[in-house]
Design a protein around this motif. Structure first.
Motif, short mmCIF file in Angstrom:
data_model
loop_
_atom_site.label_atom_id
_atom_site.label_comp_id
_atom_site.label_asym_id
_atom_site.label_seq_id
_atom_site.Cartn_x
_atom_site.Cartn_y
_atom_site.Cartn_z
N LYS A 253 2.76 -1.47 5.32
CA LYS A 253 2.37 -1.32 3.93
C LYS A 253 3.33 -2.11 3.05
CE LYS A 253 1.57 2.14 0.32
NZ LYS A 253 1.61 3.58 -0.04
N ASN A 254 2.80 -2.77 2.04
CA ASN A 254 3.53 -3.60 1.07
C ASN A 254 3.92 -4.97 1.62
OD1 ASN A 254 3.48 -1.70 -1.05
ND2 ASN A 254 5.23 -0.61 -0.16
N LYS A 272 -2.59 -0.50 1.71
CA LYS A 272 -2.88 0.63 2.59
C LYS A 272 -3.25 0.13 3.97
CE LYS A 272 -5.37 5.03 2.81
NZ LYS A 272 -6.34 5.94 2.15
N VAL A 273 -2.68 0.74 5.00
CA VAL A 273 -3.02 0.43 6.39
C VAL A 273 -4.11 1.39 6.82
CG1 VAL A 273 -2.16 0.27 8.76
CG2 VAL A 273 -0.67 -0.36 6.84
N LEU A 274 -5.26 0.84 7.26
CA LEU A 274 -6.43 1.64 7.62
C LEU A 274 -6.62 1.66 9.14
CD1 LEU A 274 -8.82 0.19 4.90
CD2 LEU A 274 -7.42 2.26 4.74
N HIS A 275 -7.55 2.46 9.60
CA HIS A 275 -7.87 2.50 11.01
C HIS A 275 -8.68 1.26 11.41
CE1 HIS A 275 -6.36 6.56 11.55
NE2 HIS A 275 -7.08 6.98 10.52
N GLU A 289 -9.00 -5.92 -5.15
CA GLU A 289 -8.65 -5.35 -3.86
C GLU A 289 -9.82 -5.51 -2.91
OE1 GLU A 289 -7.29 -1.35 -3.90
OE2 GLU A 289 -5.57 -1.75 -5.23
N MET A 290 -9.49 -5.77 -1.63
CA MET A 290 -10.51 -5.92 -0.60
C MET A 290 -10.01 -5.29 0.69
SD MET A 290 -11.89 -9.84 -1.07
CE MET A 290 -13.06 -9.58 0.27
N VAL A 291 -10.95 -4.88 1.55
CA VAL A 291 -10.61 -4.39 2.88
C VAL A 291 -10.91 -5.50 3.87
CG1 VAL A 291 -11.15 -2.72 4.69
CG2 VAL A 291 -11.06 -1.98 2.30
N LEU A 292 -9.89 -5.89 4.66
CA LEU A 292 -10.04 -7.01 5.58
C LEU A 292 -9.43 -6.66 6.93
CD1 LEU A 292 -9.05 -9.36 2.78
CD2 LEU A 292 -11.05 -9.88 4.14
N HIS A 293 -9.89 -7.41 7.95
CA HIS A 293 -9.46 -7.17 9.32
C HIS A 293 -8.15 -7.90 9.61
CE1 HIS A 293 -9.56 -7.18 13.76
NE2 HIS A 293 -10.30 -6.09 13.63
#
Length: 330
Positions: A253-254, A272-275, A289-293
């Motif tokens: 994170k960060n 944020k670190v996601l599953h 903000e975006m969620v990426l692999h």
């Protein structure tokens, strides 16, 4: 993303897996990524053919990225020395060899390593032997540029100057920094509204003035989508292409990262670190903000004073140095 210079339509050279053709390079084009393997590409050869229903057609096959390299820029060098290592165009491919001796009429006697014997070649059938390593050519390409007498004293890019005689004319040889030599793989920064700070892979096509270059982008195409975009850029918007890295462990994170999105690399921060190897990324430039692999990210690096300053920040399951492997290293 690690193989962005092998985009659709790119000119490439392909090494053979056959023992009898070890070290021989064949020219071709990238047709598309392989459907079966993310590390392979469908290649159409220029000089190798196959027969279908009695009709000769260019050979097409899936080729591993480890056997590919970009096609080197064409050089105007027509004079070679004895004992110089060269590539010779022979039987549809480029074979590694050594100049034995110059002959008359711009011809050379060349010993081909793989064949184990001498052959005669015209100068136009030879080129300087170069290796493609970590996104750069070795030895690097030099550029011949004509400089007026008052230009030599003018403020310019840091170069080492030598002299070479071409015909009756004395030219100044400007040995540009390696990463902006002709044919070099670079990244170009955008200043357009909505794209500020993003970086796009490109190849140096030519130098047109003291600090301006023509580049061809690796992922940006013309409005009619018929070819890859070329444009003039200044040296202040160019940096070398970073070494491809594979980060084995999860980012923290960060951590500052670069994200491959919309054909370019954008700087962001992991909030944020996601599953599932995914992260929520905040982008300073756009405040989005975006969620990426994980595979869409690379460690953030800055090009400062002629060297890369790394900002690797990953979680490691070992109490050792962070496990980051350069793609071109075994």
């Amino acid at each position: 993303m690690a193989h962005q210079w092998f985009r659709e339509g790119a000119d490439v050279e392909i090494a053979s897996l056959l023992e009898c053709l070890e070290g021989v390079l064949f020219s071709g084009k990238v047709v598309a990524p392989s459907f079966d393997d993310a590390n392979k590409f469908v290649i159409e050869y220029e000089t190798l053919t196959t027969q279908e229903d009695g009709i000769s057609q260019p050979l097409m096959e899936d080729v591993s990225v480890g056997l590919l390299r970009p096609r080197p820029p064409t050089e105007a060098k027509l004079v070679f020395k004895s004992d110089e290592i060269v590539d010779a165009f022979f039987n549809g491919g480029w074979w590694n060899g050594v100049v034995v001796t110059p002959l008359n009429n711009s011809c050379y006697l060349v010993w081909l390593r793989r064949m184990g014997r001498n052959y005669q070649f015209r100068a136009s059938e030879l080129r300087v032997h170069r290796e493609w390593k970590m996104g750069a050519w070795f030895p690097p390409f030099d550029q011949l540029v004509k400089l007026e007498e008052d230009d030599v004293n003018a403020e310019m890019l840091p170069v080492r100057l030598g002299e070479v005689r071409v015909g009756q004319e004395l030219m100044k040889r400007a040995l540009l920094p390696e990463f902006i030599g002709r044919g070099a793989l670079v990244e170009v920064r955008s200043d357009e509204d909505g794209f500020q700070g993003s970086w796009y892979g490109a190849t140096i096509i030519e130098r047109i003035s003291r600090d301006k270059f023509i580049v061809e982008y690796l992922s940006l195409r013309t409005d009619d989508d018929k070819k890859y975009l070329r444009e003039e850029v200044d040296s202040f918007h160019i940096r070398p292409h970073p070494l491809d890295t594979l980060v084995v462990d999860a980012y923290k994170k960060n951590a500052r990262v670069d994200v491959f999105y919309n054909d370019g690399w954008w700087e962001g921060r992991i909030v944020k670190v996601l599953h599932g190897s995914r992260y929520r990324i905040y982008f300073w430039g756009t405040r989005d903000e975006m969620v990426l692999h994980h595979l869409d990210l690379r460690p953030h690096q800055d090009w400062v004073d002629g060297k890369w300053v790394h900002d690797f920040d990953v979680n490691s399951s070992r109490k050792t140095k962070k496990r980051i492997r350069f793609m071109d290293q075994p």
